[in-house]
Design a protein around this motif. Structure first.
Motif, PDB file in Angstrom:
ATOM      1  N   LEU A  38       0.804  -1.227   0.000  1.00 12.33           N
ATOM      2  CA  LEU A  38       0.000   0.000   0.000  1.00 12.33           C
ATOM      3  C   LEU A  38       0.832   1.271   0.000  1.00 12.33           C
ATOM      4  N   PRO A  48      -8.805   4.417   2.662  1.00 16.19           N
ATOM      5  CA  PRO A  48      -8.393   4.827   4.013  1.00 16.19           C
ATOM      6  C   PRO A  48      -6.991   5.424   4.068  1.00 16.19           C
ATOM      7  N   PRO A  82      -7.584  -6.047   6.483  1.00 18.42           N
ATOM      8  CA  PRO A  82      -7.447  -4.670   6.991  1.00 18.42           C
ATOM      9  C   PRO A  82      -6.222  -3.897   6.506  1.00 18.42           C
ATOM     10  N   LEU A 113       1.391  -7.840   6.834  1.00 17.84           N
ATOM     11  CA  LEU A 113       0.347  -6.856   7.122  1.00 17.84           C
ATOM     12  C   LEU A 113      -0.187  -6.997   8.545  1.00 17.84           C
ATOM     13  N   GLN A 117      -0.772  -4.020  11.158  1.00 22.96           N
ATOM     14  CA  GLN A 117      -2.064  -3.866  11.832  1.00 22.96           C
ATOM     15  C   GLN A 117      -1.906  -3.839  13.353  1.00 22.96           C
ATOM     16  N   ASN A 143     -13.007  -3.256   2.913  1.00 26.70           N
ATOM     17  CA  ASN A 143     -12.710  -2.331   1.827  1.00 26.70           C
ATOM     18  C   ASN A 143     -11.643  -2.954   0.936  1.00 26.70           C
ATOM     19  N   GLU A 144     -11.947  -3.067  -0.336  1.00 29.67           N
ATOM     20  CA  GLU A 144     -11.023  -3.682  -1.301  1.00 29.67           C
ATOM     21  C   GLU A 144     -10.527  -5.046  -0.814  1.00 29.67           C
ATOM     22  N   ALA A 148      -9.867  -8.983  -4.163  1.00 29.17           N
ATOM     23  CA  ALA A 148      -8.627  -9.770  -4.114  1.00 29.17           C
ATOM     24  C   ALA A 148      -8.909 -11.274  -4.092  1.00 29.17           C
ATOM     25  N   LEU A 149     -10.173 -11.654  -3.889  1.00 28.06           N
ATOM     26  CA  LEU A 149     -10.494 -13.090  -3.848  1.00 28.06           C
ATOM     27  C   LEU A 149     -10.590 -13.627  -5.285  1.00 28.06           C
TER      28      LEU A 149
END
Ligand code: SAH
Length: 325
Positions: A38, A48, A82, A113, A117, A143-144, A148-149
């Motif tokens: 990100l 976000p 997240p 990640l 987090q 969110n988003e 991705a799946l």
């Protein structure tokens, strides 16, 4: 050749052509487990990460819904995928100011990640899948995540596969593509069943289309630009547009209520993004231009305002979260 491409070629040689679904699943599992993708120095930037108002409004929306549902004090905050935890940290600030201090549960497969987090949201609990979430009323944000799946692709009714051709990876067929996503349907169905059993609401925000229809939407992003899907396996983000008609169907079949689908820009405006931006500007006059440009990026139809869409699913016993009607 990337390390994952070497492994995938070995797999194709040993087992034969690989479905698009298996390819996407393998690429994303590798991709997310090996980096934080990100932000400006990464591959893509999410809402976000653009503005704190996004998470704050999502949190306020859930807190308001929770209060109107009678304010059950065992409700927990759940986030699917997240990212850096930014959305959760912003949402939880808004939720706590509405006098709920929920337990926090994250569904996240990436160890990298999870570490980010943990810094953003101390005290969270992690899960590999939705199945292991505790039985409690849920306040869910994704969110988003659904994009991705993995998706399955079909051409002329035959499942599309990845093969080795002319020394490289290639699709085995072209033509008009139809996509389905059993993984997405299953994730939505699992959340919906939880909501029906224990109460709660889920906000799902993603890019996608309101109606099911043919189209190849599989895309790869690297360093903020589109790149060929089969290039550099595991080193670029693979996503597919979310079929929101299929999402609504999976939720309804599990007994949950589904709100209308609204463009992200309109949803955020209804939740009061302009007022929130004015308050932030007043508190930080030096950031006036930055705040205005972030709100523009989130809401403008030519930016993320129209392509991204929001829908809520909720227990029939809970009211619909705000901003959808
Ligand atoms: N919601 C965040 C991050 C979006 S990127 C934001 O808005 O910034 C997608 C997120 O989903 C990442 O956190 C990724 O690690 C996670 N993810 C991808 N596939 C997943 C899976 N199958 N199970 C759980 N998490 C997954």
């Amino acid at each position: 050749m990337t390390p994952l491409e070497r492994a995938l070629r070995g797999r194709i040689l040993a087992e034969g052509p690989m479905t698009v679904e298996a390819f996407m699943a393998a690429c994303n599992a590798y991709y997310y487990s090996t980096r934080d993708p990100l932000g400006a120095s990464g591959d893509f930037t999410t809402a976000p990460e653009i503005s704190q108002t996004f998470g704050e409004l999502a949190g306020a929306c859930l807190a308001d819904c929770w209060a109107r549902a009678g304010g059950p004090n065992d409700a927990i905050y759940v986030e699917l995928g997240p990212g850096r935890g930014t959305l959760a940290a912003d949402a939880l600030r808004a939720i706590r100011s509405a006098s709920l201090d929920p337990q926090v549960h994250f569904v996240e497969t990436s160890a990298v990640l999870r570490e980010a987090q943990a810094k953003a949201v101390p005290g969270a609990t992690w899960h590999d899948d939705i199945e292991s979430l505790p039985e409690a009323p849920l306040l869910v944000v994704a969110n988003e995540f659904l994009d991705a799946l993995p998706v399955r692709q079909f051409a002329g009714g035959i499942e599309r596969k990845v093969v080795i051709a002319a020394g490289g990876l290639a699709f085995d067929r072209g033509g008009e593509i139809v996509e389905t996503s059993p993984a997405r349907d299953e994730a939505v169905s699992q959340i919906a069943k939880r909501l029906v059993a224990n109460g709660g609401a889920a906000l799902l925000v993603d890019y996608g289309h309101p109606k099911s229809g043919p189209g190849d939407t599989l895309q790869a992003v690297r360093a903020h630009g589109f790149v060929p899907v089969l290039d550099h396996p595991g080193e670029q983000d693979l996503t597919a547009h979310v079929d929101f008609e299929a999402v609504a169907k999976a939720a309804r079949e599990a007994g949950a209520s589904v709100t209308p689908l609204v463009p992200q820009g309109r949803w955020l405006e209804r939740l009061g993004i302009s007022a929130r931006a004015r308050a932030l500007t007043k508190a930080h006059p030096d950031r006036t231009a930055e705040i205005a440009s972030a709100v523009h990026r989130l809401c403008d139809p030519d930016q993320m305002g129209e392509l991204f869409k929001a829908v809520a699913i909720h227990s029939p016993g809970w009211p619909a979260p705000g901003g959808f009607e």
